[in-house]
Design an enzyme around this catalytic site. Structure first.
Site, PDB file in Angstrom:
ATOM      1  N   LYS A  45       0.594  -1.224  -0.061  1.00 27.85           N
ATOM      2  CA  LYS A  45      -0.015   0.135  -0.179  1.00 27.85           C
ATOM      3  C   LYS A  45       1.179   1.362  -0.086  1.00 27.85           C
ATOM      4  O   LYS A  45       1.970   1.010   1.064  1.00 27.85           O
ATOM      5  CB  LYS A  45      -1.253   0.790   0.816  1.00 27.85           C
ATOM      6  CG  LYS A  45      -2.106   1.014   1.378  1.00 27.85           C
ATOM      7  CD  LYS A  45      -3.174   1.419   2.197  1.00 27.85           C
ATOM      8  CE  LYS A  45      -3.661   2.107   2.732  1.00 27.85           C
ATOM      9  NZ  LYS A  45      -4.816   2.543   3.957  1.00 27.85           N
ATOM     10  N   SER A  87      -9.456   2.785   2.617  1.00 26.57           N
ATOM     11  CA  SER A  87      -8.511   2.928   1.460  1.00 26.57           C
ATOM     12  C   SER A  87      -7.360   2.521   1.153  1.00 26.57           C
ATOM     13  O   SER A  87      -6.656   2.947   0.114  1.00 26.57           O
ATOM     14  CB  SER A  87      -7.743   4.567   2.675  1.00 26.57           C
ATOM     15  OG  SER A  87      -6.865   3.340   3.752  1.00 26.57           O
ATOM     16  N   SER A 136      -9.533   0.578   6.946  1.00 23.69           N
ATOM     17  CA  SER A 136      -9.253   0.325   4.949  1.00 23.69           C
ATOM     18  C   SER A 136      -8.833  -0.984   5.260  1.00 23.69           C
ATOM     19  O   SER A 136      -8.360  -0.633   3.894  1.00 23.69           O
ATOM     20  CB  SER A 136      -8.365   1.738   5.287  1.00 23.69           C
ATOM     21  OG  SER A 136      -8.787   2.460   5.679  1.00 23.69           O
TER      22      SER A 136
END
Length: 515
Positions: A95, A170, A194
């Site tokens: 990420k 996210s 997330s």
């Protein structure tokens, strides 16, 4: 570079800001004293340069659109440091809120665009040592403050099940890359859901570890009391494998308890879950925005656990409904003070800092605050007003309430081995149009956090697994366990996966048709 000493007008400006009531003569008197003190800043910078690494020269590239149909990659790379270890031969998408040294890190935001970290995050070092190949940085939402996949400044990430829909956020790119089979594993971050929300929307496994089990060192902070990183995978076995690699103390993250013990998560999956007690949390269902198909799918999944030999009963945790309000205050005031005003880290932190990131991001967001996403603007308008008007009183109240929220789950977990509820009350929603009104953009970013956010405050481990299909889209069941008993959570998740014969993948044609 040497600290530039302030001139007298700059000293006077600081004095006005604090209401010090200094005369011109006072300012003139203070100037050489201030200059003398600031010499220590130069000494510290010189010493720090002697002990910090230089960023390695690692090749990376921005993928062509044809090679990035879901818009899930920020940059791609091919970094391998070992041919041996439990992750040997396996690919990982990191990420883009997490540092890979020598590779750009944008965190979904123009306020960090152009930054290149010089040190790997702890979890990246551990994955590389375990034989993994880092295949690239996965797109994430703007400063990671969205549960939808439409806020990243590189454009929306598309759901491989239906490319008109959100992949969740996210950790949006991480979910899309894993679900579409582009990589074996991905990492995610979780401050309000997330990891779990994109897992639910995209039909994969997303495990939020117990707070402090996995070091957050090297990931962009939002609020230290709710920061988590963890694995996102297609199977529970892979989640257990990756968790075993990245978990454990690193000596740089005071979120981690001194007596931390890492369980054998892979070995736990071989133990039968028959007889374990499952509490189905009534407050997790039937929210005002809940989709009945999601509630039905998760209740059916709980029945599958019963048929697999677990004891399944309904349980009530009224404090679960208070959890979102407590999270609102902590995340909004906390992120305003730490993520923005404190340039990511804030002060008084006893863990490892990234000084270059602090300066780069702090300068860039102050140069043009209009570049913040609509959700971050909402955070700042609300959080700064509350902090200026009430001086953090409500943040203090919310932190005082956090142990009571944790105790409410602990009380239920004294009677049950795990708790279950829908991960998200809805399925993947449509990606808003680029010119959608602000109200729609914000709703699409926050509408799914209801059940996930309270567990970031309480710190309990929580894993989302695909509960079944409805309307051609995945649903998610969240399995919650005792703090630092992530092994039991994964054991129950694995039992469910085996009972349903594995989790389905999206049709390859749907992924190929993304644009």
């Amino acid at each position: 570079m040497p600290v530039e000493p302030p001139d007298q007008s700059e000293i006077a400006e600081v004095a006005v800001g604090y209401g010090l009531a200094l005369t011109d003569a006072d300012v003139e008197s203070f100037a050489p004293l201030v200059h003398g003190v600031l010499a220590s800043w130069d000494a510290v910078e010189a010493l720090h340069a002697q002990v910090e690494p230089v960023a390695p020269d690692r090749a990376w590239a921005r993928p062509e659109a044809a090679d990035n149909p879901l818009n899930a990659w920020y940059v791609t790379c091919n970094i391998t440091e070992s041919s041996e270890g439990p992750l040997a031969g396996r690919t990982v998408a990191v990420k883009d809120n997490t540092a890979v040294a020598g590779v750009p890190m944008m965190n979904g935001s123009t306020t960090l665009e152009g930054f290149v970290p010089s040190r790997d995050a702890t979890i990246v070092s551990r994955m590389l040592a375990a034989g993994a190949t880092i295949a690239g940085k996965a797109v994430c939402e703007d400063l990671c403050f969205s549960g939808g996949s439409h806020t990243s400044r590189t454009g929306p990430v598309r759901n491989p099940w239906d490319t008109s829909r959100s992949s969740g956020g996210s950790s949006s790119g991480s979910a899309a890359l894993v679900a579409s089979g582009v990589v074996d594993f991905a990492t995610g971050g979780d401050q309000g859901g997330s990891i779990r929300m994109p897992a639910s929307f995209s039909g994969i496994v997303g495990h939020k570890p117990t707070h402090g089990l996995v070091p957050y060192t090297g990931a962009f902070p939002i609020e230290q009391t709710i920061d988590h990183v963890g694995p996102m995978t297609r199977t529970v076995a892979d989640a257990a494998l990756l968790l075993g690699v990245i978990a454990g103390p690193d000596g740089h993250d005071p979120r981690q308890p001194g007596d931390l013990v890492v369980q054998d998560y892979v070995a736990a999956l071989s133990r039968s879950a028959e007889g374990l007690r499952v509490g189905v949390v009534g407050e997790g269902f039937g929210h005002p925005g809940s989709d009945p198909d999601v509630d039905d799918a998760v209740r059916a999944a709980a029945e599958t656990l019963r048929e697999a030999g677990l004891t399944v009963e309904d349980v009530s945790i009224p404090w679960h409904l208070h959890g979102l309000k407590i999270w609102d205050v902590i995340s909004i005031e906390g992120a305003t003070a730490q993520m923005v005003d404190g340039n990511g880290y804030g002060l008084n932190w006893q863990g490892r800092y990234d000084p270059e990131l602090i300066e780069f991001y702090g300068n860039k967001w102050r140069a043009d605050g209009s570049q913040f996403s609509e959700t971050v603007k909402l955070v700042l308008l609300s959080g700064r007003y509350a902090l200026d008007r009430y001086r953090g009183k409500h943040y203090a109240m919310a932190r005082n309430l956090a142990p009571r929220l944790r105790a409410a789950y602990d009380e239920a977990l004294a009677r049950y081995d795990v708790l279950v509820m829908p991960t998200t009350p809805i399925q993947a929603s449509l990606i808003p149009a680029e010119d959608a009104p602000r109200e729609e953009q914000i709703v699409r970013a926050l509408e799914m956090v209801t059940n996930c956010a309270p567990l970031d405050v309480s710190g309990h481990p929580a894993c989302s697994v695909p509960a079944g299909q409805a309307n051609g889209l995945p649903t998610g069941m969240m399995i919650i366990g005792k703090r630092f008993d992530d092994a039991t959570v994964l054991r129950v998740a694995h039992t469910f996966e085996q009972a349903v014969g594995g989790f389905p993948a999206p049709q390859a044609a749907a992924v190929a048709g993304a644009s």
